[in-house]
Design an enzyme around this catalytic site. Structure first.
Site: not given
Ligand code: NAG
Ligand code: NAG
Ligand code: NAG
Ligand code: NAG
Ligand code: NAG
Ligand code: NAG
Ligand code: NAG
Length: 810
Positions: A523, A525, A528, A544, A639
């Site tokens: 993924g 976002g 990062g 992440k 978010d």
């Protein structure tokens, strides 16, 4: 009399019979004196541990062993925790016949090893922290006594926990006397944690969870060895099959397993860099689930920012203002012969002590179950929920182990005399106090007056001696007062920091290895990219890598520690971090089913059914409510979107990426760090656009959009593909849903079926639930933020879907 004088004078003139020592050994016939507590120590050969007199209050000392490398000394053992010795004249003596005796001023024996091995023994403080009384003759290995066999609240590596050696917590962080919690082998060979309050009739086991049998907790009842040990690389194993390891398992660092004053059992690892203890394992993650913590008739609540607190309900007052263990007492006679009423305490429970339990009752029926018995003190009522369809009614004989948790799915109704109900409610001020008393008490001197019938010569000597002792004592006490003060301050900070850094530190090399060189990207976002990796202990993690880490290492660590402290079943769990050079990485648990966004894609072959969709909306609201409320609106997500809601193997949702936007303090809504617009187009509240103060309501707005997307399967804005592959332009999702709903009156078919995601089976839709969800969602996306509910209210509204009666009542 002569002996008494000698006793006073010996230390004063430093006659060599008392060993002033930095050695690890105390020889027969020598002693350690409280008067020189600062220098009269045994020190283990490696310097890690010291044994000597430790100040535990004003003019009060205990003979103790402590770890020396931490920024403040860490007590690991105490001989006389419940009977401190006077700061004057007390001594620890290894007698000629091999008995180790602690004498208080006035020559009262406070403690002894009761050993009489005869000659040739020595007392030695070993590198492990064990104080051992053993034969001093070469080649003869007889141990007569050792501190490892009688632990207080701490177990050191390679120290056996046995049947006759429980851990007993301290009273508080500043009062080291025996507290209310035990870690012990029960009669059925199982290691448990138990609360034993000041009232001898009230005791209860709270770990492992008492409602689970040994089989469900993985324990084994048939090994009567009753032996447990923490090994030197951080692994704990017990004869009942309790096995756990520290988060830094394998590393050779100092560790200790301590039953803390708050009733939680924690494994600490020593961090040599900051000289603090990091929590590397703990038995209980919800602080209010520890029994007895606030005493009877009280409520425990927990806030990330301020910690745990206790409070009395309306009609009750704190029983002993210096100790919450005594709880609250009613301000009315507690025999309900007159008419009574009930006061609702939302989202709360009293664990145990039920008079009765019934399922499927209405609130009124449950109330009647309680009212008809004069000894019923209240009841707990739980609506049916997604997992458990029946309502539950528990009537209470005693109000113990009370806790208020914003997400708890039930309410407590406390019984009060009807005549006082409204006045109690009106006068009730919610006062909360810290659970642990911190005052330290002065120990009265137990000095005996000298015999006044004695001669003049004797009196003079005594006076001179006392003056000398006084002088030395003043200096020592001042020195220790300073030390104790300093300790109190840093101790509490150290504790917070330690608790904060539950998360593990990784090196960049470790994480590169875990991800095979950042190969498997799962993924990406705002912050990062996210990679899948396997940690050295076999756990699968999502790692992440922050793209533009702003701020230095200190700020990063501060944020990490905040995120690490958050702990909720609907929040993604952070396991660790890496801050090395320019690299900033976060290590999270890996979620098997990816993000909600992936699962809503029309190309996805597994379609989320309605039940899962509702459960996802419910769980997400709980996670966000926890962020907003338990933390006193401390953490805004900013978010919320389907990409940040992850699904585990059972499709339970967990909110991810919280705390990455700058943390915000309540009341500082105009904080400059919020000047930059955050969030994702389509999910952003109007406040961002109109530059209005940013509050928790921005998350509520985004949540509303996500809920609408869950129901309709449509993206909030823009162009998208329809089922047959052609692209269609859509207006704003919110406007569209509102129009459908308002137009419903003029049409025959259900508006909910009209807006429902065409990918799903319409037949199985629970229209009542979905309508409720849409209505709640539409409230969430009101333009005016005041018109939106709080996240907590969203949880409540969704929870009450099953039983409309509850809504009427509350
Ligand atoms: C702890 O118990 C084990 C097994 O009972 C024993 O072998 C070991 O010597 C004990 N250790 C200590 C320090 O007493
Ligand atoms: C009981 O536990 C001890 C460890 O404490 C272990 O050595 C022993 O094998 C166990 N016995 C059984 C029957 O499992
Ligand atoms: C209140 O608690 C303190 C500390 O435990 C105790 O010393 C005192 O006796 C208690 N007072 C009453 C009135 O029970
Ligand atoms: C309540 O109990 C107390 C003693 O337990 C008794 O003296 C009192 O009369 C009772 N009150 C009523 C209203 O029955
Ligand atoms: C409660 O109601 C549910 C469904 O209405 C039913 O399945 C369950 O058996 C009932 N339980 C009891 C104890 O009556
Ligand atoms: C409760 O109500 C009764 C009757 O009105 C009154 O006499 C009593 O003082 C009240 N008690 C308290 C604690 O307010
Ligand atoms: C610690 O608590 C005990 C029990 O409540 C009390 O008697 C004692 O005075 C306290 N000691 C200190 C040093 O505060």
């Amino acid at each position: 009399m002569d002996f008494y004088i000698l006793f006073l004078l010996l230390p004063l003139f430093n006659i060599p019979i008392s060993s002033s020592t930095t050695s690890d050994t105390l020889r027969q016939g020598s002693s350690l004196s409280v008067k020189r507590a600062e220098t009269d120590h045994l020190v283990s050969a490696n310097g890690d541990f010291m044994a000597g007199f430790f100040p535990v209050g004003e003019n009060a000392f205990s003979f103790a062993i402590w770890f020396t490398k931490s920024s403040v000394p860490t007590l690991v053992w105490m001989a006389n925790r419940d009977q401190p010795a006077n700061g004057r004249g007390s001594k620890l003596i290894l007698t000629e016949n091999g008995n180790l005796v602690l004498l208080d001023a006035g020559r009262v024996q406070l403690w002894s090893t009761a050993t009489t091995p005869g000659s040739a023994v020595k007392l030695q403080l070993e590198d492990t922290g064990n104080l051992v009384l053993r034969s001093s003759e070469f080649g003869k290995h007889v141990t007569y006594w050792e501190s490892f066999k009688s632990p207080t609240d701490t177990l050191l590596p390679n120290q056996n926990l046995t049947m006759n050696a429980d851990l007993v917590s301290s009273k508080s962080r500043t009062n080291y006397s025996s507290g209310y919690y035990n870690f012990y082998f029960d009669d059925d060979n199982i290691l448990r944690l138990r609360f034993q309050g000041p009232d001898p009739l009230v005791s209860s086991v709270y770990w492992p969870s008492p409602w689970l049998g040994p089989f469900e907790t993985g324990r084994f009842t048939y090994n009567n060895t009753k032996n447990a040990m923490l090994n030197s690389i951080g692994g704990f194993a017990s004869s009942d099959n309790l096995v756990f390891s520290s988060s830094d398992y394998g590393a050779k660092v100092n560790r200790r397993l301590t039953l803390d004053p708050d009733g939680n059992l924690r494994l600490y690892s020593f961090n040599a860099k900051n000289k603090m203890w990091d929590v590397s394992w703990q038995a209980i993650s919800l602080p209010c689930s520890i029994h007895g913590i606030c005493g009877p008739n009280s409520f425990c609540s927990y806030h990330q920012a301020s910690g745990r607190s206790c409070s009395c309900g309306a009609g009750f007052k704190m029983k002993n203002t210096s100790d919450w263990a005594f709880g609250c007492e009613p301000e009315f006679p507690w025999n309900f012969t007159q008419e009574t009423g009930f006061l609702r305490v939302p989202s709360s429970e009293f664990y145990g002590y039920d008079k009765g339990f019934s399922e499927n009752l209405t609130l009124r029926e449950c109330e009647e179950q309680c009212s008809k018995f004069p000894d019923c003190k209240g009841f707990q009522f739980q609506m049916g929920d997604v997992d458990n369809k029946a309502s539950r009614c528990y009537t209470k004989a005693l109000l113990l182990n009370g806790a208020r948790t914003p997400n708890f799915p039930g309410d407590v109704y406390v019984r009060l005399p009807k005549a006082n109900l409204s006045s109690f409610r009106k006068n009730h001020k919610e006062i909360t106090f810290d659970c642990s008393p911190t005052k330290s008490m002065r120990l009265e001197r137990t000095y005996k007056k000298s015999n006044e019938n004695g001669g003049l010569k004797v009196l003079v000597w005594v006076a001179v001696a006392l003056a000398g002792v006084e002088f030395v004592c003043v200096a020592v006490v001042l020195g220790f007062l300073y030390w104790t003060r300093k300790e109190n301050k840093t101790e509490s900070q150290g504790y917070k920091l330690a608790a904060a850094t539950r998360v593990q530190h990784f090196t960049y090399a470790e994480l590169r290895k875990a991800t095979l060189g950042f190969r498997d990207e799962i993924g990406s976002g705002g912050g990062g990219n996210v990679y899948k990796g396997v940690l050295s202990d076999g756990r699968v993690a999502a790692i992440k890598q922050l793209r533009e880490p702003n701020g230095g290492e200190a700020e990063f660590l501060a944020e990490v520690s905040t995120i690490g402290r958050l702990n909720h079943m609907n929040l993604i769990e952070m396991w660790g971090y890496c801050a090395e050079g320019k690299h900033r990485l976060l290590v999270y648990e890996y979620m098997e089913h990816g993000s909600l966004a992936d699962n809503l894609l029309s190309s996805n072959d597994v379609v989320l059914d309605w039940e899962k969709r509702f459960a996802i909306a419910m769980g997400t609201s709980k996670g966000l409510a926890y962020l907003h409320e338990e933390c006193l609106e401390w953490v805004l997500h900013c978010d919320v979107k389907p990409q940040n809601i992850l699904l585990d193997s059972n499709y339970h949702p967990k909110v991810a990426d919280f705390g990455l936007s700058k943390l915000q303090n309540r009341g500082e809504s105009h904080n400059s760090s919020f000047s930059r617009i955050r969030g994702t187009r389509g999910y952003m509240a109007p406040e961002w656009v109109y530059n209005l103060p940013i509050t928790a309501k921005v998350d509520v707005y985004s949540y509303g959009i996500v809920a609408l997307e869950l129901v309709t399967g449509r993206k909030p804005t823009g162009v998208q593909m329809n089922g047959t592959g052609e692209t269609v332009e859509q207006g704003r999702l919110v406007t569209w849903v509102r129009e459908k709903m308002n137009g419903a009156a003029t049409r025959t078919e259900s508006w909910i079926e009209e807006i429902a995601d065409p990918m799903t089976q319409l037949g199985e839709i629970d229209k009542v639930k979905m309508e409720l969800l849409v209505k709640v969602a539409l409230q969430c996306v009101e333009e005016d933020k005041e018109a939106r509910p709080t996240m907590r209210q969203v949880v409540e509204m969704l929870q009450f879907h099953e039983d409309e009666r509850a809504m009427v009542f509350s």
